[in-house]
Design a protein around this motif. Sequence first.
Motif, mmCIF file in Angstrom:
data_model
loop_
_atom_site.group_PDB
_atom_site.id
_atom_site.type_symbol
_atom_site.label_atom_id
_atom_site.label_comp_id
_atom_site.label_asym_id
_atom_site.label_seq_id
_atom_site.Cartn_x
_atom_site.Cartn_y
_atom_site.Cartn_z
ATOM 1 N N LEU A 176 -24.331 -24.615 -29.882
ATOM 2 C CA LEU A 176 -24.846 -24.869 -31.234
ATOM 3 C C LEU A 176 -23.748 -24.648 -32.272
ATOM 4 C CD1 LEU A 176 -28.397 -23.241 -31.144
ATOM 5 C CD2 LEU A 176 -27.867 -25.669 -31.349
ATOM 6 N N ARG A 177 -22.970 -23.593 -32.070
ATOM 7 C CA ARG A 177 -21.885 -23.314 -33.010
ATOM 8 C C ARG A 177 -20.845 -24.437 -32.998
ATOM 9 N NH1 ARG A 177 -20.330 -22.594 -37.635
ATOM 10 N NH2 ARG A 177 -18.249 -21.709 -37.912
ATOM 11 N N ALA A 178 -20.535 -24.957 -31.812
ATOM 12 C CA ALA A 178 -19.594 -26.070 -31.724
ATOM 13 C C ALA A 178 -20.097 -27.273 -32.513
ATOM 14 C CB ALA A 178 -19.364 -26.445 -30.263
ATOM 15 N N SER A 179 -21.382 -27.574 -32.364
ATOM 16 C CA SER A 179 -21.975 -28.704 -33.092
ATOM 17 C C SER A 179 -21.945 -28.465 -34.594
ATOM 18 C CB SER A 179 -23.406 -28.935 -32.614
ATOM 19 O OG SER A 179 -23.434 -29.332 -31.264
ATOM 20 N N ALA A 239 -10.529 -35.531 -31.810
ATOM 21 C CA ALA A 239 -10.241 -34.473 -32.777
ATOM 22 C C ALA A 239 -11.474 -33.620 -33.028
ATOM 23 C CB ALA A 239 -9.739 -35.096 -34.080
ATOM 24 N N ALA A 240 -12.627 -34.262 -33.188
ATOM 25 C CA ALA A 240 -13.860 -33.534 -33.486
ATOM 26 C C ALA A 240 -14.261 -32.611 -32.348
ATOM 27 C CB ALA A 240 -14.984 -34.527 -33.785
ATOM 28 N N ALA A 241 -14.178 -33.099 -31.110
ATOM 29 C CA ALA A 241 -14.556 -32.266 -29.968
ATOM 30 C C ALA A 241 -13.651 -31.043 -29.868
ATOM 31 C CB ALA A 241 -14.487 -33.090 -28.683
ATOM 32 N N ALA A 242 -12.356 -31.226 -30.120
ATOM 33 C CA ALA A 242 -11.428 -30.097 -30.083
ATOM 34 C C ALA A 242 -11.764 -29.076 -31.161
ATOM 35 C CB ALA A 242 -9.993 -30.604 -30.243
ATOM 36 N N LEU A 243 -12.099 -29.553 -32.360
ATOM 37 C CA LEU A 243 -12.490 -28.637 -33.431
ATOM 38 C C LEU A 243 -13.759 -27.879 -33.056
ATOM 39 C CD1 LEU A 243 -11.932 -30.582 -36.795
ATOM 40 C CD2 LEU A 243 -10.340 -29.134 -35.518
ATOM 41 N N GLY A 244 -14.697 -28.567 -32.393
ATOM 42 C CA GLY A 244 -15.939 -27.910 -32.000
ATOM 43 C C GLY A 244 -15.697 -26.797 -30.998
ATOM 44 N N VAL A 245 -14.860 -27.036 -30.007
ATOM 45 C CA VAL A 245 -14.567 -26.002 -29.003
ATOM 46 C C VAL A 245 -13.862 -24.823 -29.657
ATOM 47 C CG1 VAL A 245 -13.283 -25.482 -26.894
ATOM 48 C CG2 VAL A 245 -14.506 -27.660 -27.113
ATOM 49 N N ARG A 246 -12.900 -25.128 -30.510
ATOM 50 C CA ARG A 246 -12.208 -24.045 -31.208
ATOM 51 C C ARG A 246 -13.189 -23.223 -32.041
ATOM 52 N NH1 ARG A 246 -8.503 -24.610 -36.653
ATOM 53 N NH2 ARG A 246 -8.937 -22.482 -37.307
ATOM 54 N N GLY A 247 -14.062 -23.907 -32.782
ATOM 55 C CA GLY A 247 -15.016 -23.193 -33.631
ATOM 56 C C GLY A 247 -15.949 -22.293 -32.849
ATOM 57 N N ALA A 248 -16.330 -22.733 -31.646
ATOM 58 C CA ALA A 248 -17.216 -21.921 -30.814
ATOM 59 C C ALA A 248 -16.497 -20.711 -30.241
ATOM 60 C CB ALA A 248 -17.780 -22.776 -29.680
ATOM 61 N N LEU A 249 -15.205 -20.844 -29.941
ATOM 62 C CA LEU A 249 -14.482 -19.786 -29.246
ATOM 63 C C LEU A 249 -13.865 -18.749 -30.177
ATOM 64 C CD1 LEU A 249 -12.563 -21.775 -26.468
ATOM 65 C CD2 LEU A 249 -14.712 -20.511 -26.262
ATOM 66 N N TYR A 290 -21.939 -33.714 -18.693
ATOM 67 C CA TYR A 290 -21.899 -34.403 -19.993
ATOM 68 C C TYR A 290 -23.247 -35.044 -20.306
ATOM 69 C CZ TYR A 290 -20.876 -38.034 -23.422
ATOM 70 O OH TYR A 290 -20.929 -38.842 -24.533
ATOM 71 N N ALA A 291 -23.845 -35.695 -19.322
ATOM 72 C CA ALA A 291 -25.135 -36.351 -19.544
ATOM 73 C C ALA A 291 -26.217 -35.339 -19.912
ATOM 74 C CB ALA A 291 -25.542 -37.147 -18.305
ATOM 75 N N GLU A 292 -26.214 -34.179 -19.269
ATOM 76 C CA GLU A 292 -27.203 -33.143 -19.591
ATOM 77 C C GLU A 292 -27.045 -32.689 -21.037
ATOM 78 O OE1 GLU A 292 -26.704 -30.037 -16.741
ATOM 79 O OE2 GLU A 292 -27.376 -31.272 -15.032
ATOM 80 N N ASN A 293 -25.820 -32.495 -21.459
ATOM 81 C CA ASN A 293 -25.591 -32.087 -22.849
ATOM 82 C C ASN A 293 -25.936 -33.203 -23.822
ATOM 83 O OD1 ASN A 293 -24.508 -29.320 -22.705
ATOM 84 N ND2 ASN A 293 -22.866 -30.250 -21.509
ATOM 85 N N GLY A 294 -25.579 -34.431 -23.461
ATOM 86 C CA GLY A 294 -25.886 -35.553 -24.339
ATOM 87 C C GLY A 294 -27.371 -35.747 -24.545
ATOM 88 N N THR A 332 -21.349 -37.870 -30.030
ATOM 89 C CA THR A 332 -20.592 -37.916 -28.781
ATOM 90 C C THR A 332 -19.581 -36.774 -28.713
ATOM 91 O OG1 THR A 332 -20.868 -40.304 -28.630
ATOM 92 C CG2 THR A 332 -19.044 -39.341 -27.389
ATOM 93 N N ALA A 333 -18.910 -36.499 -29.825
ATOM 94 C CA ALA A 333 -17.954 -35.392 -29.863
ATOM 95 C C ALA A 333 -18.644 -34.067 -29.555
ATOM 96 C CB ALA A 333 -17.278 -35.339 -31.225
ATOM 97 N N LYS A 334 -19.850 -33.898 -30.063
ATOM 98 C CA LYS A 334 -20.601 -32.671 -29.773
ATOM 99 C C LYS A 334 -20.891 -32.548 -28.282
ATOM 100 C CE LYS A 334 -22.858 -32.768 -34.308
ATOM 101 N NZ LYS A 334 -24.147 -33.016 -35.029
ATOM 102 N N ALA A 335 -21.287 -33.662 -27.657
ATOM 103 C CA ALA A 335 -21.577 -33.630 -26.219
ATOM 104 C C ALA A 335 -20.325 -33.293 -25.418
ATOM 105 C CB ALA A 335 -22.159 -34.971 -25.775
ATOM 106 N N LEU A 336 -19.173 -33.822 -25.824
ATOM 107 C CA LEU A 336 -17.927 -33.485 -25.140
ATOM 108 C C LEU A 336 -17.585 -32.012 -25.315
ATOM 109 C CD1 LEU A 336 -15.486 -36.476 -25.856
ATOM 110 C CD2 LEU A 336 -16.645 -35.942 -23.717
ATOM 111 N N ALA A 337 -17.733 -31.501 -26.544
ATOM 112 C CA ALA A 337 -17.427 -30.093 -26.797
ATOM 113 C C ALA A 337 -18.349 -29.184 -25.990
ATOM 114 C CB ALA A 337 -17.555 -29.799 -28.294
ATOM 115 N N MET A 338 -19.632 -29.527 -25.932
ATOM 116 C CA MET A 338 -20.584 -28.741 -25.153
ATOM 117 C C MET A 338 -20.227 -28.745 -23.671
ATOM 118 S SD MET A 338 -23.918 -30.142 -27.228
ATOM 119 C CE MET A 338 -25.199 -29.479 -26.160
ATOM 120 N N THR A 339 -19.779 -29.893 -23.180
ATOM 121 C CA THR A 339 -19.375 -29.995 -21.774
ATOM 122 C C THR A 339 -18.124 -29.165 -21.512
ATOM 123 O OG1 THR A 339 -20.302 -32.231 -21.726
ATOM 124 C CG2 THR A 339 -18.826 -31.616 -19.926
#
Length: 433
Positions: free
Chosen positions: A25-28, A131-141, A324-328, A394-401
């Motif tokens: 959720l934080r990544a999103s 870029a967005a997925a990378a920012l999401g992972v960083r934000g979560a961690l 990825y599909a589960e997160n999407g 889509t970026a959120k789903a990648l970050a979650m994965t």
Amino acid sequence: MRPGEERPVEGGACASLSELELLKLRASECIDEAAERLGALSRAIWSEPELAYEEHHAHSVLTRFFESEPPAGSWAVQPHYQLATAFRAEWGPPWGLAALRPLHLGFLCEYDALPGIGHACGHNLIAEVGAAAALGVRGALEGLPGPPLPVKVVVLGTPAEEDGGGKIDLIEAGAFKNLDVVFMAHPSQENAAYLPDVAEHDVTVKYYGKASHAAAYPWEGLNALDAAVLAYNNLSVLRQQMKPTWRVHGIIKNGGVKPNIIPSYSELIYYFRAPSMKELPVLTKKAEDCFRAAALATGCTVEIKGGAHDYYNVLPNKSLWKAYAENGKKLGIDFISEDAMLSGPSGSTDFGNVTFVVPGIHPYFYIGTNALNHTEQYTEAAGSPEAQFYALRTAKALAMTALDVIFKPELLERIREDFKLKLQEEEYLNTVE
């Protein structure tokens, strides 16, 4: 509390979310918070389309984006990384686990366009999603005491997908050597966790004949255009014996200069595609026999030159695309069925070569239009405000994965096993360093 443990969610009657789900959720949320900046990034790339290896504006926009992400200096950016228009941006918090090798997760950005019709394949959106997925992972961690292993988030800017194969250049330069899993996503007409992108080999065929006056003494000439036409027809006849999964398409680029001169030179460009690197040489051999037969029939000489790089087929990693599909699905993404996915139409991409050296995922995502890629209509759609919702989802789903990969060691192990099994199926394992 470690990710995976349950903890109650404030404000919920009986609801509870695991720590990992809260991180997702934080990544999103981080992606949503950066939505305006990410949209501006995409529009800046879309508005000035550039061809392969010439993406200087897009490269500048992307490197400035990571250099300016707050707090300043949090991303270590290497512009002109191995290639003039490639870059590498890294982030990894100092978790005090220097003795352990960090888990390197790569997020890939493409940003080259097509001649004449701009971003008709939506590479501006690919850059934004990476870029967005990378920012999401960083934000979560950031702010966590630390995951099971230290993590390094790596963003690679990979030019020249449409022509040349920038990712292959980067592979050869060692850019993917330390990456553990790579992520990117491609715009399409539907949502698919995987599509069977195929292997591709391109050739330039040149025929050399002898010029002569076409009316006065044509018998003195050797007609290079005749050779090109015969080659074109030879391949057309060969289609009856081609497998349904093979594809051959080409053009006559040069057929002479004037009707009353027997053409002394002609040139063709052809692409050959097959489901795997095992089949591609079989098709290529048959096609090259057609080219040589045309030279023999006309008395011309022929020169057959392959492209700088072959594009490999994308190896499926079922454990990765299922995660990825589960997160999407949690985000409302409606995926096509697995049967449709495995039998659907596909093209070729240099991401296929990446999947032969590191486990990776290359899903496709709907952007709000039924227009087809490589058309003017898709160019318009790729730059539209409507595409932003789908790209960021889509970026959120990648970050979650990616977070699943970090906090579920058993998933990472399955991903690695899938990778090894697919390489063995391709009879390629012993050739990969």
